[in-house]
Design a protein around this motif. Structure first.
Motif, PDB file in Angstrom:
ATOM      1  N   GLU A 132       0.831  -1.212   0.000  1.00  0.00           N
ATOM      2  CA  GLU A 132       0.000   0.000   0.000  1.00  0.00           C
ATOM      3  C   GLU A 132       0.860   1.255   0.000  1.00  0.00           C
ATOM      4  OE1 GLU A 132      -3.904   1.850   2.240  1.00  0.00           O
ATOM      5  OE2 GLU A 132      -2.572   0.510   3.377  1.00  0.00           O
TER       6      GLU A 132
ATOM      7  N   ARG B  29       1.422   3.326  -3.527  1.00  0.00           N
ATOM      8  CA  ARG B  29       0.778   4.636  -3.687  1.00  0.00           C
ATOM      9  C   ARG B  29       1.665   5.574  -4.514  1.00  0.00           C
ATOM     10  NH1 ARG B  29       1.315   9.170  -0.603  1.00  0.00           N
ATOM     11  NH2 ARG B  29       2.390   7.997   1.049  1.00  0.00           N
TER      12      ARG B  29
ATOM     13  N   ASP C 209      -2.895  -7.599   6.956  1.00  0.00           N
ATOM     14  CA  ASP C 209      -2.842  -6.139   6.834  1.00  0.00           C
ATOM     15  C   ASP C 209      -2.285  -5.719   5.482  1.00  0.00           C
ATOM     16  OD1 ASP C 209      -3.894  -5.773   9.355  1.00  0.00           O
ATOM     17  OD2 ASP C 209      -1.944  -5.526  10.326  1.00  0.00           O
TER      18      ASP C 209
ATOM     19  N   ARG D 217      -4.956  -6.279   2.766  1.00  0.00           N
ATOM     20  CA  ARG D 217      -6.024  -5.264   2.831  1.00  0.00           C
ATOM     21  C   ARG D 217      -5.518  -3.921   2.311  1.00  0.00           C
ATOM     22  NH1 ARG D 217      -7.396  -8.498   7.340  1.00  0.00           N
ATOM     23  NH2 ARG D 217      -5.899  -7.409   8.698  1.00  0.00           N
ATOM     24  N   GLY D 218      -4.269  -3.594   2.611  1.00  0.00           N
ATOM     25  CA  GLY D 218      -3.710  -2.344   2.104  1.00  0.00           C
ATOM     26  C   GLY D 218      -3.561  -2.351   0.591  1.00  0.00           C
TER      27      GLY D 218
ATOM     28  N   ALA E  73      -5.348  -4.082  -1.452  1.00  0.00           N
ATOM     29  CA  ALA E  73      -6.710  -4.016  -1.991  1.00  0.00           C
ATOM     30  C   ALA E  73      -7.195  -2.567  -2.044  1.00  0.00           C
ATOM     31  CB  ALA E  73      -7.657  -4.866  -1.142  1.00  0.00           C
ATOM     32  N   ARG E  74      -6.917  -1.792  -1.007  1.00  0.00           N
ATOM     33  CA  ARG E  74      -7.326  -0.382  -1.018  1.00  0.00           C
ATOM     34  C   ARG E  74      -6.622   0.382  -2.142  1.00  0.00           C
ATOM     35  NH1 ARG E  74      -7.083  -1.145   4.747  1.00  0.00           N
ATOM     36  NH2 ARG E  74      -4.892  -0.486   4.758  1.00  0.00           N
ATOM     37  N   SER E  75      -5.326   0.131  -2.319  1.00  0.00           N
ATOM     38  CA  SER E  75      -4.555   0.852  -3.329  1.00  0.00           C
ATOM     39  C   SER E  75      -5.037   0.559  -4.742  1.00  0.00           C
ATOM     40  CB  SER E  75      -3.069   0.483  -3.214  1.00  0.00           C
ATOM     41  OG  SER E  75      -2.528   0.916  -1.999  1.00  0.00           O
TER      42      SER E  75
ATOM     43  N   ASP F  36      -7.838  -0.770  -5.725  1.00  0.00           N
ATOM     44  CA  ASP F  36      -9.237  -0.409  -5.964  1.00  0.00           C
ATOM     45  C   ASP F  36      -9.361   1.056  -6.341  1.00  0.00           C
ATOM     46  OD1 ASP F  36     -12.112  -1.255  -5.843  1.00  0.00           O
ATOM     47  OD2 ASP F  36     -12.180   0.356  -4.355  1.00  0.00           O
ATOM     48  N   LYS F  37      -8.553   1.909  -5.731  1.00  0.00           N
ATOM     49  CA  LYS F  37      -8.592   3.345  -6.034  1.00  0.00           C
ATOM     50  C   LYS F  37      -8.209   3.609  -7.488  1.00  0.00           C
ATOM     51  CE  LYS F  37      -6.670   7.769  -4.474  1.00  0.00           C
ATOM     52  NZ  LYS F  37      -5.743   8.431  -3.509  1.00  0.00           N
TER      53      LYS F  37
ATOM     54  N   ARG G 139      -8.537   1.293 -10.011  1.00  0.00           N
ATOM     55  CA  ARG G 139      -9.037   0.090 -10.663  1.00  0.00           C
ATOM     56  C   ARG G 139      -8.982   0.174 -12.191  1.00  0.00           C
ATOM     57  NH1 ARG G 139     -11.915  -4.335  -9.570  1.00  0.00           N
ATOM     58  NH2 ARG G 139     -11.819  -3.822  -7.351  1.00  0.00           N
TER      59      ARG G 139
ATOM     60  N   SER H 189     -15.321  -7.315  -7.580  1.00  0.00           N
ATOM     61  CA  SER H 189     -14.279  -6.596  -6.838  1.00  0.00           C
ATOM     62  C   SER H 189     -12.881  -7.110  -7.163  1.00  0.00           C
ATOM     63  CB  SER H 189     -14.516  -6.743  -5.329  1.00  0.00           C
ATOM     64  OG  SER H 189     -14.313  -8.090  -4.907  1.00  0.00           O
TER      65      SER H 189
END
Length: 405
Positions: free
Chosen positions: A153, A157, A193, A196-197, A199-201, A203-204, A206, A256
């Protein structure tokens, strides 16, 4: 470009019930993510890289990664970047001179005209993305995107922000392919962790993440492991557990998920071309399928074939390749069989929208409409880009045809 586009139309007609579709670097991202197939890596230091790209394209490669990271020495990075700029300029010049038609290698031993594959650059640091796009100038039109190493993540970024900046600067779509290979992802106490991090990155961003790639060699390195040629990644349990968790979090079929590609196969033999003369004499083998199977096993390919099948069974699509001999097996095993296609069509038939169970057209299984729907949808996506084999055509026929060029 198209899969199996390097073989003759007559040969394709004999192999396919439905032929693979054509696509370009401008095709929709969902199609391209499935179409990647065997993604061939090459060090960015190769002085004849432009010719190499075209020769591999003429042999059926549709995606390549030109690597500035682990495949070259730290001291070679500056020269490798300069070489990439020259090689992209050469490809762009040939493309302009040909008016967008298939390009031809200047090498006298080249395989002839071919469409330029989807080209990606594997960088080391985020700043390389914006710098290389600036230096590429007009030849950036030959580039499809970047491979982002050791993606987490926090680290990811910066890479993705650099990609967005580079897109704005050059005015064209650029894709990202993050590589999941960090030790933190492997370690049990941090894996959740980290996933999940990630996945957040992704997805933003995508719309720009074309696929996620697995760095299994780095996973093994963290524990001093290396699998033997008769073992697949799935035989190394600590690696298999990471693959399962990555698919669990990032490969779901509920909208997703992302395309996750299979790990690299490290083994090859220089003598792998020894059985190609026999294939040239008999492209469809004429009953000599067992001969080819024996040749593949003797040339350390049996493990690769098993791993490709296990990739598919575990939710992965496509594969990282470091040797041209791996491309044809990956693509041959990516073709949808006539039986799979028939099952998928039956499951997705409009009259089956309410669910239920039906016997397969091959009368050897039961197809449950609701539980098998996601599988059927993915199968038809693969059928579009890799084609559907004729009822009497199997893997060996497809492999033989792919190797005869």
């Amino acid at each position: 470009m198209r899969h199996f586009g390097h073989i003759s139309p007559t040969a394709r007609e004999g192999l396919f019930y439905r032929e693979p579709c054509t696509f370009t670097a401008e095709s929709p991202a969902p199609m391209l993510s499935v179409a990647l197939g065997a993604t061939l890596y090459s060090p960015a230091t190769r002085p004849s890289l432009a010719d190499d790209v075209l020769k591999q394209a003429a042999r059926g490669v549709v995606s390549m990664v030109l690597c500035l990271e682990d495949s070259i020495d730290d001291a070679e990075v500056i020269d490798a970047e300069a070489n990439l700029i020259r090689q992209f300029a050469a490809l762009a010049a040939r493309d302009a001179a040909s008016g967008g038609a298939a390009l031809t290698s200047d090498d006298a031993n080249g395989a002839g005209g071919a469409d330029v594959p989807l080209l990606f650059i594997r960088v080391r640091e985020p700043a390389q993305i914006t710098d290389l796009v600036r230096r590429l100038g007009d030849s950036v039109r030959m580039l499809s995107g970047f491979v982002l190493p050791k993606f987490t993540e926090e680290r990811g970024r910066h890479f993705l922000e650099a990609l967005a900046e580079a897109e704005t600067a050059c005015g064209r779509r650029l894709f990202a392919m993050p590589v999941l290979e960090s030790p933190e992802l492997l370690h049990l106490e941090t894996r959740g962790d980290i996933l999940r991090g990630i996945a957040r990155s992704v997805d933003k961003y995508r719309d720009r993440v074309l696929a996620l790639r697995l760095g299994v060699t780095d996973f093994c390195s963290a524990y001093g492991l290396r699998r033997a040629p008769d073992m697949t990644a799935y035989d190394v349990h600590i690696v298999a557990s990471v693959i399962a968790d990555v698919v669990n979090v990032l490969g779901r079929a509920d909208g997703s998920g992302f395309t996750i590609t299979g790990p690299v196969w490290e083994y090859f033999r220089r003598q792998e071309r020894m059985f190609k003369p026999q294939l040239r004499r008999s492209p469809f083998l004429e009953g000599r399928a067992e001969e080819l199977r024996t040749a593949l096993i003797e040339h350390d390919m049996d493990g690769l074939l098993r791993e490709i099948e296990l990739d598919r069974a575990n939710g992965l699509l496509g594969k990282t390749c470091i040797h041209p001999s791996h491309v044809a097996p990956v693509h041959a095993l990516s073709v949808v069989s006539h039986e799979e296609f028939t099952d998928a069509q039956d499951i997705l038939s409009p009259e089956r929208g309410g669910g239920g169970v039906l016997r397969s057209a091959y009368t050897n299984k039961m197809n449950e409409v609701k539980p098998h729907r996601a599988w059927a949808e993915r199968t038809l996506q693969r059928a579009e880009v890799f084609g559907v084999a004729r009822e009497d055509v199997g893997f060996v026929d497809l492999l033989a045809a792919g190797l005869t060029n």
